[in-house]
Structures are given as structure tokens and as C-alpha cells.
Design an enzyme around this catalytic site. Structure first.
Site, mmCIF file in Angstrom:
data_model
loop_
_atom_site.group_PDB
_atom_site.id
_atom_site.type_symbol
_atom_site.label_atom_id
_atom_site.label_comp_id
_atom_site.label_asym_id
_atom_site.label_seq_id
_atom_site.Cartn_x
_atom_site.Cartn_y
_atom_site.Cartn_z
ATOM 1 C CG ASP A 8 -2.003 -1.043 1.144
ATOM 2 O OD1 ASP A 8 -2.035 -1.801 0.159
ATOM 3 O OD2 ASP A 8 -2.827 -1.110 2.077
ATOM 4 C CG ASP A 129 -13.053 -2.634 -1.157
ATOM 5 O OD1 ASP A 129 -12.390 -3.659 -1.393
ATOM 6 O OD2 ASP A 129 -12.676 -1.495 -1.467
#
Length: 248
Positions: A8, A129
Site C-alpha cells: 500500500d 469491498d
């Protein structure tokens, strides 16, 4: 099952967010290229790269960093704030094997279906998600702050007819929590749409979690925080997913 160690990337640094919250950032103090090279040396073949700066502000997309990481000898799937076909093209032009499309895959299926046709199903991973609400998986958007008002099953049914090949599902409640993956959800998705290559994300805490996902038929698993915090090494994870399937 392919393991996708995750990076990330926020303002050039390797970080992790807890449940996607930019106010809950853990900075691991690593250079992304060095991290990618270490993963390649350990035996990884793929990398999952999330451009958090691009997700937060598309004008700050870190294309140069993506290009440098592509030189580490790994195939890369990457996204973060993909808002247009030009964004997808730029990601692929930077050398990524697949572009990851998140919120737009939920809010504008017609447009993303055209992208599947234009770029080809093997060049896109659609990322969903989800939160579990009254037994149904419901996608969320806008940094996980808004419920999209549709079900995951409904969306997948739409894309399945358009040739969807790669899909990544994150259980938001487990992301970054090291609480174990949502085995029940993933088993159901694999059983219902076996022709889609499903990737699991969220909650993986140990190599036993990876073995269960492999045995459930998952095509890939994203591993992040557990690696950074030393719960297991990438070498151990790769070895476990190559073990013979556990007996029934």
C-alpha cells in the site's frame, strides 16, 4: 493459489490502513522498490500494489513508482482511484499486468463492462469491498463510507455475462485486523461462479488461513499486515500454499 504480497503506497512510503481509514495509518518505513525486490527474491511472482495517493487524489497518481516497481521482476496488479479508461491505459502503459478497478466497478457497471471488452478480461481485476448486512454481502464505495445500494451477487451476475475473469473481494470488517478471512463468503463465491478467478483479501493472520483459502478453491490471496508484522515469512506462506491439500 497465487499469493499477492501487498504494498500500500502513500506518498512514496509503504503503509497499511486499518479498515481503509486514512486516519489510521501504520508507516512501515520501507522503500517500495526494495520491498518488491525482497518479495521477488523470496519467490513471489505477483505483487498487489495499491496507490493510496491516487485513490485519495487522482492527480497525485504515483506512476513513476509503479514503473520502477515493475522492474523488480514481478507481475503487478495495481489500482487506486481509477476513474477513467485513460487511468486504466496509463496503468497498463506503466507496465502493470492488470489494472484494479474498485468503486467504478460498483457504481457504473455499464462503463466497466465496456472496459472489459476494450482492454480484455485478463487485463482487469474488479475489486469489491463489502460489508455483511443481514446475511448479504453489500459493496461500499467512497473510501468505504457509503453503501452502494446493490448486492455483491447482483453485480457479479452482471459482470459474469460480460466475461469477468478476475475479481478481488475484501471483507471490510476483517481488513487489517488479523482476524482470519471470511471463509464462508469465499467458498460460496467459488461455488457459485467457478469460472471466475477469485482473490481473497482481509484478515489473513497465519499460514493456516492461506491453506484453507487454497483448499476452498481461491485463485489468489492478498497478504499484507501479517507479513509486515512478522506473523509468517513469504517463504513460509509460499511453502504452505504448495502443500498437498488437507484431507477432508
Amino acid at each position: 493459489m497465487i499469493l499477492y504480497p501487498a504494498i500500500d503506497l502513500l506518498d512514496g512510503r509503504v503503509v497499511r490502513l486499518a479498515k481503509g481509514d486514512f486516519a489510521a495509518v501504520t508507516d512501515y518505513g520501507e522503500a517500495p522498490l526494495a520491498t518488491a525486490r525482497a518479495y521477488a527474491a523470496a519467490g513471489a511472482t505477483w505483487l498487489h500494489l495499491v496507490d493510496l495517493s491516487g485513490a485519495r487524489d487522482g492527480a497525485r497518481r504515483q506512476a513513476a513508482t509503479v514503473e520502477s516497481i515493475n522492474g523488480a521482476g514481478l507481475k503487478v496488479q495495481t489500482g487506486g482511484g481509477v476513474r477513467s479508461a485513460a487511468d486504466v491505459q496509463a496503468i497498463l502503459d506503466a507496465g502493470a499486468a492488470r489494472a484494479v478497478v474498485g468503486s467504478l466497478a460498483v457504481t457504473d457497471p455499464a462503463r466497466v463492462t465496456r472496459w472489459l471488452q476494450r482492454f480484455g478480461p485478463d487485463r482487469l481485476t474488479l475489486a469489491f469491498d463489502v460489508t455483511l448486512e443481514q446475511g448479504e454481502a453489500r459493496p461500499r464505495v467512497a473510501g468505504w463510507t457509503e453503501c452502494a445500494g446493490v448486492t455483491l451477487d447482483g453485480l457479479v451476475e452482471t459482470y459474469a455475462g460480460a466475461g469477468l475473469a478476475h475479481a478481488l473481494v475484501t471483507d471490510i470488517g476483517r481488513d487489517g485486523m488479523l482476524a482470519g478471512p471470511n471463509d464462508i463468503l469465499y467458498r460460496r463465491l467459488v461455488r457459485t461462479w467457478p469460472h471466475i478467478a477469485w482473490q481473497a483479501s482481509g484478515g489473513i493472520a497465519d499460514t493456516a488461513d492461506l491453506a484453507r483459502l487454497r483448499d476452498a478453491g481461491l485463485s489468489g490471496a492478498i497478504i499484507g499486515r501479517a507479513l509486515y508484522e512478522g506473523r509468517f515469512t513469504l517463504v513460509e506462506a509460499l511453502a504452505r500454499t504448495l502443500d498437498e491439500a488437507a484431507p477432508c
